[in-house]
Design a protein around this motif. Structure first.
Motif, PDB file in Angstrom:
ATOM      1  N   ASP A   1      -7.311   7.323  12.824  1.00  0.00           N
ATOM      2  CA  ASP A   1      -7.501   5.907  13.160  1.00  0.00           C
ATOM      3  C   ASP A   1      -6.152   5.223  13.044  1.00  0.00           C
ATOM      4  O   ASP A   1      -5.122   5.857  13.237  1.00  0.00           O
ATOM      5  N   ASP A   2      -6.144   3.919  12.722  1.00  0.00           N
ATOM      6  CA  ASP A   2      -4.868   3.215  12.644  1.00  0.00           C
ATOM      7  C   ASP A   2      -3.969   3.830  11.584  1.00  0.00           C
ATOM      8  O   ASP A   2      -4.406   4.107  10.458  1.00  0.00           O
ATOM      9  N   CYS A   3      -2.733   4.028  11.936  1.00  0.00           N
ATOM     10  CA  CYS A   3      -1.726   4.498  10.988  1.00  0.00           C
ATOM     11  C   CYS A   3      -1.560   3.463   9.863  1.00  0.00           C
ATOM     12  O   CYS A   3      -1.643   3.777   8.689  1.00  0.00           O
ATOM     13  N   ILE A   4      -1.326   2.215  10.253  1.00  0.00           N
ATOM     14  CA  ILE A   4      -1.302   1.078   9.331  1.00  0.00           C
ATOM     15  C   ILE A   4      -2.104  -0.029   9.990  1.00  0.00           C
ATOM     16  O   ILE A   4      -1.878  -0.341  11.165  1.00  0.00           O
ATOM     17  N   SER A   5      -3.037  -0.626   9.268  1.00  0.00           N
ATOM     18  CA  SER A   5      -3.817  -1.738   9.806  1.00  0.00           C
ATOM     19  C   SER A   5      -3.658  -2.950   8.895  1.00  0.00           C
ATOM     20  O   SER A   5      -3.674  -2.828   7.672  1.00  0.00           O
ATOM     21  N   ILE A   6      -3.491  -4.098   9.533  1.00  0.00           N
ATOM     22  CA  ILE A   6      -3.229  -5.344   8.815  1.00  0.00           C
ATOM     23  C   ILE A   6      -4.356  -6.311   9.123  1.00  0.00           C
ATOM     24  O   ILE A   6      -4.545  -6.716  10.278  1.00  0.00           O
ATOM     25  N   GLY A   7      -5.114  -6.681   8.099  1.00  0.00           N
ATOM     26  CA  GLY A   7      -6.245  -7.573   8.276  1.00  0.00           C
ATOM     27  C   GLY A   7      -5.897  -9.011   7.978  1.00  0.00           C
ATOM     28  O   GLY A   7      -4.733  -9.386   7.787  1.00  0.00           O
ATOM     29  N   THR A   8      -6.916  -9.831   7.933  1.00  0.00           N
ATOM     30  CA  THR A   8      -6.713 -11.262   7.725  1.00  0.00           C
ATOM     31  C   THR A   8      -6.133 -11.558   6.344  1.00  0.00           C
ATOM     32  O   THR A   8      -6.284 -10.770   5.403  1.00  0.00           O
ATOM     33  N   GLY A   9      -5.445 -12.695   6.234  1.00  0.00           N
ATOM     34  CA  GLY A   9      -4.907 -13.128   4.955  1.00  0.00           C
ATOM     35  C   GLY A   9      -3.639 -12.430   4.538  1.00  0.00           C
ATOM     36  O   GLY A   9      -3.242 -12.520   3.376  1.00  0.00           O
ATOM     37  N   CYS A  10      -2.969 -11.731   5.448  1.00  0.00           N
ATOM     38  CA  CYS A  10      -1.736 -11.014   5.105  1.00  0.00           C
ATOM     39  C   CYS A  10      -0.508 -11.782   5.594  1.00  0.00           C
ATOM     40  O   CYS A  10      -0.515 -12.348   6.694  1.00  0.00           O
ATOM     41  N   SER A  11       0.542 -11.770   4.792  1.00  0.00           N
ATOM     42  CA  SER A  11       1.793 -12.409   5.186  1.00  0.00           C
ATOM     43  C   SER A  11       2.949 -11.733   4.480  1.00  0.00           C
ATOM     44  O   SER A  11       2.773 -11.080   3.448  1.00  0.00           O
ATOM     45  N   ASN A  12       4.143 -11.880   5.079  1.00  0.00           N
ATOM     46  CA  ASN A  12       5.367 -11.317   4.515  1.00  0.00           C
ATOM     47  C   ASN A  12       5.233  -9.808   4.275  1.00  0.00           C
ATOM     48  O   ASN A  12       5.320  -9.309   3.156  1.00  0.00           O
ATOM     49  N   VAL A  13       5.010  -9.105   5.383  1.00  0.00           N
ATOM     50  CA  VAL A  13       4.838  -7.653   5.355  1.00  0.00           C
ATOM     51  C   VAL A  13       6.005  -7.020   6.118  1.00  0.00           C
ATOM     52  O   VAL A  13       6.291  -7.405   7.256  1.00  0.00           O
ATOM     53  N   ASN A  14       6.660  -6.060   5.488  1.00  0.00           N
ATOM     54  CA  ASN A  14       7.796  -5.371   6.096  1.00  0.00           C
ATOM     55  C   ASN A  14       7.486  -3.874   6.160  1.00  0.00           C
ATOM     56  O   ASN A  14       7.250  -3.240   5.136  1.00  0.00           O
ATOM     57  N   ILE A  15       7.502  -3.314   7.383  1.00  0.00           N
ATOM     58  CA  ILE A  15       7.227  -1.893   7.601  1.00  0.00           C
ATOM     59  C   ILE A  15       8.477  -1.287   8.223  1.00  0.00           C
ATOM     60  O   ILE A  15       8.928  -1.744   9.273  1.00  0.00           O
ATOM     61  N   GLU A  16       9.029  -0.252   7.587  1.00  0.00           N
ATOM     62  CA  GLU A  16      10.280   0.307   8.087  1.00  0.00           C
ATOM     63  C   GLU A  16      10.392   1.787   7.743  1.00  0.00           C
ATOM     64  O   GLU A  16       9.974   2.239   6.684  1.00  0.00           O
ATOM     65  N   GLY A  17      10.976   2.554   8.683  1.00  0.00           N
ATOM     66  CA  GLY A  17      11.215   3.966   8.433  1.00  0.00           C
ATOM     67  C   GLY A  17       9.950   4.792   8.382  1.00  0.00           C
ATOM     68  O   GLY A  17       9.909   5.818   7.699  1.00  0.00           O
ATOM     69  N   VAL A  18       8.906   4.402   9.123  1.00  0.00           N
ATOM     70  CA  VAL A  18       7.625   5.104   9.106  1.00  0.00           C
ATOM     71  C   VAL A  18       7.488   5.951  10.369  1.00  0.00           C
ATOM     72  O   VAL A  18       7.818   5.513  11.467  1.00  0.00           O
ATOM     73  N   THR A  19       6.990   7.180  10.197  1.00  0.00           N
ATOM     74  CA  THR A  19       6.626   8.037  11.317  1.00  0.00           C
ATOM     75  C   THR A  19       5.113   8.066  11.414  1.00  0.00           C
ATOM     76  O   THR A  19       4.429   8.370  10.433  1.00  0.00           O
TER      77      THR A  19
END
Length: 478
Positions: free
Chosen positions: A286-304
């Protein structure tokens, strides 16, 4: 392996610029029926450079305390008096004995002291049932898995008295690290085969019957968390969830399950702020990373990422609910052999706002729906077109390159009929067929923005400027 020492806290606005590292490929499913051989000490990682954001204005509340990179271990807290080995509390670790009671006793002891370490040592396979490890605890608590930790093997072995919606829950904790050189094995195969799961019934349908499947690891209402270095695999459902948390650092994880395992999202976050996800390899169904409601200031880096369903914001606005997501950055990421690439998905009838989304330097390889905004997300044919929608604005795509699966156009912007998407920016987007001929008909509907450079394939359906009825969406709160 010597137990890891206590990390210090850095009170900053989370933003970390990490040098991308090459990670090993994710292994397939492994069955554990006996004690595995000692695989030696884990690799040593260099400290990751950190670059703080500009601090918030004095009028804003201070950001949460955020852990530093777990590979940096200042100080010396290696005193054996702080280590609580579960085998000394009666854990057998033979892969069949229920070791839950021993883990709970070790947890209570480690929780009560500063910089306490619960240790599940190597050369053991520990089985525990659905368990809540709750706080508050003394600061600096470490849950260290160097062996194998797993739940009962499938629905038939799951105790009737236990929740079948979650397995390991970490609740009301502050300044905790979950780490080790070991494996969290989810034993998810028998859950995936339940008749109610997608495509288990005739002609791609599902069959009636109980369908709850446990999320493997859940952090709930906790802050200042570090999760690092573990191998997490074959979850019955979501591998890892964060709900109601602040200050989360995820680094150097390996998450894996088969491509067709249903609903096995790698990392899911909701109602969670100040998150960094770095240097990890995720392959799942399914989703590798999933971001739902109420999320802020998220940094995703260097992910395969992949095979998977890509990196998703949403789905948002289900059952006419309000959804707010802001300040999400995805940078230096590789997505391969996936059904989707960078996706934002919302249900008709929702309200709220998604804003400040940056996708920068993304490499695609054989990805279907490389860039997609879908404000008509629906899992059945019964969804009606609604007049309200989650408002999308300030979405940037920069340096998105690679190859796509020609079964779908690589760019798809389907925005609400009544609430347009605005300020979509595209720069250096170059996507070519993985095999076959160029698909040169990107789709846009009610989408406004600009092209800083020409895209490949060309996109001429993105409308310039802003819509005339922008005054109607001011109340959406972006």
């Amino acid at each position: 392996m010597e137990p890891i020492s206590h990390w210090h806290l850095i009170i900053v606005f989370l933003a970390i610029a990490l040098v991308s590292q090459s990670l090993t490929n994710v292994e397939g499913r492994t069955h554990y029926h006996k004690r595995p051989k000692n695989k030696g000490s884990p690799p040593t990682y260099a400290p990751s450079p950190q670059a703080p954001y500009v601090p918030p204005s004095p009028a804003e509340p201070p950001p949460p305390t955020v852990p530093s990179d777990p590979s940096v271990n200042p100080g010396d807290n290696s005193s054996s008096s702080c280590v609580f080995d579960v085998t000394t509390f009666g854990a057998v670790g033979d892969g069949t004995t229920d070791d839950t009671a021993a883990f709970m006793e070790a947890w209570k002891a480690a929780c009560a002291v500063e910089s306490g370490i619960l240790l599940a040592p190597s050369d053991y396979v520990f089985t525990i049932t659905s368990t809540i490890f709750s706080g508050p605890c003394q600061p600096g608590l470490v849950f260290q898995v160097d062996g194998v930790l797993m739940p009962p093997d499938g629905p038939e072995c799951w105790p009737e008295s236990d929740s079948n919606k979650q397995w390991l829950v970490f609740y009301r904790l502050d300044q905790m690290t979950f780490t080790g050189s070991g494996t969290i094995e989810g034993n998810g195969e028998k859950w995936w085969e339940l008749p109610c799961k997608p495509h288990r019934g005739p002609n791609g349908s599902t069959l009636p019957g109980p369908c709850n499947s446990p999320a493997l690891i859940r952090f709930f209402m906790s802050s200042n968390l570090v999760v690092s270095r573990l191998r997490i695999q074959n979850s019955p459902q979501f591998h890892m969830k964060f709900d109601g948390c602040e200050g989360v650092l995820i680094d150097k994880l390996s998450i894996s399950s088969p491509k067709l395992s249903p609903n096995t999202d790698g990392i899911h976050i909701e109602n969670t702020k100040f998150v960094g996800i770095y240097n990890s390899v995720i392959a799942n169904g399914d989703d590798c990373i999933s971001i739902g409601t109420g999320c802020s200031n998220v940094n995703i880096e260097g992910v395969t990422c992949g095979p998977s369903h890509g990196i998703s914001i949403g789905s948002l606005g289900l059952h006419n609910s309000q959804a707010c997501v802001s300040n999400i950055t995805v940078r230096n990421v590789e997505i391969k052999d996936s059904d989707n690439g960078l996706r934002i998905k919302t249900w008709q009838g929702g309200t709220g706002c998604v804003s400040g989304i940056t996708f920068d330097t993304i490499q695609m390889e054989n990805v279907r729906n490389c860039i997609i905004i879908d404000q008509y997300y629906c899992l059945s044919k019964a969804c009606r077109n609604e007049t309200s929608a989650v408002y999308l604005t300030d979405v940037s795509y920069n340096n998105i390159k690679g190859t796509y699966d020609v079964r779908s156009p690589p760019i798809h912007f389907a925005c609400s009929d009544t609430v347009p998407c605005t300020n979509i920016t595209m720069s250096e987007v170059e996507l070519l067929p993985y095999e076959g001929e160029l698909v040169d008909d990107p789709f846009c509907w009610n989408a406004y923005g600009s092209q800083v450079t020409l895209t490949i394939p060309p996109i001429d359906c993105l409308q310039d400027g802003e819509p005339e009825n922008m005054g109607e969406v001011v109340s959406y709160g972006c």
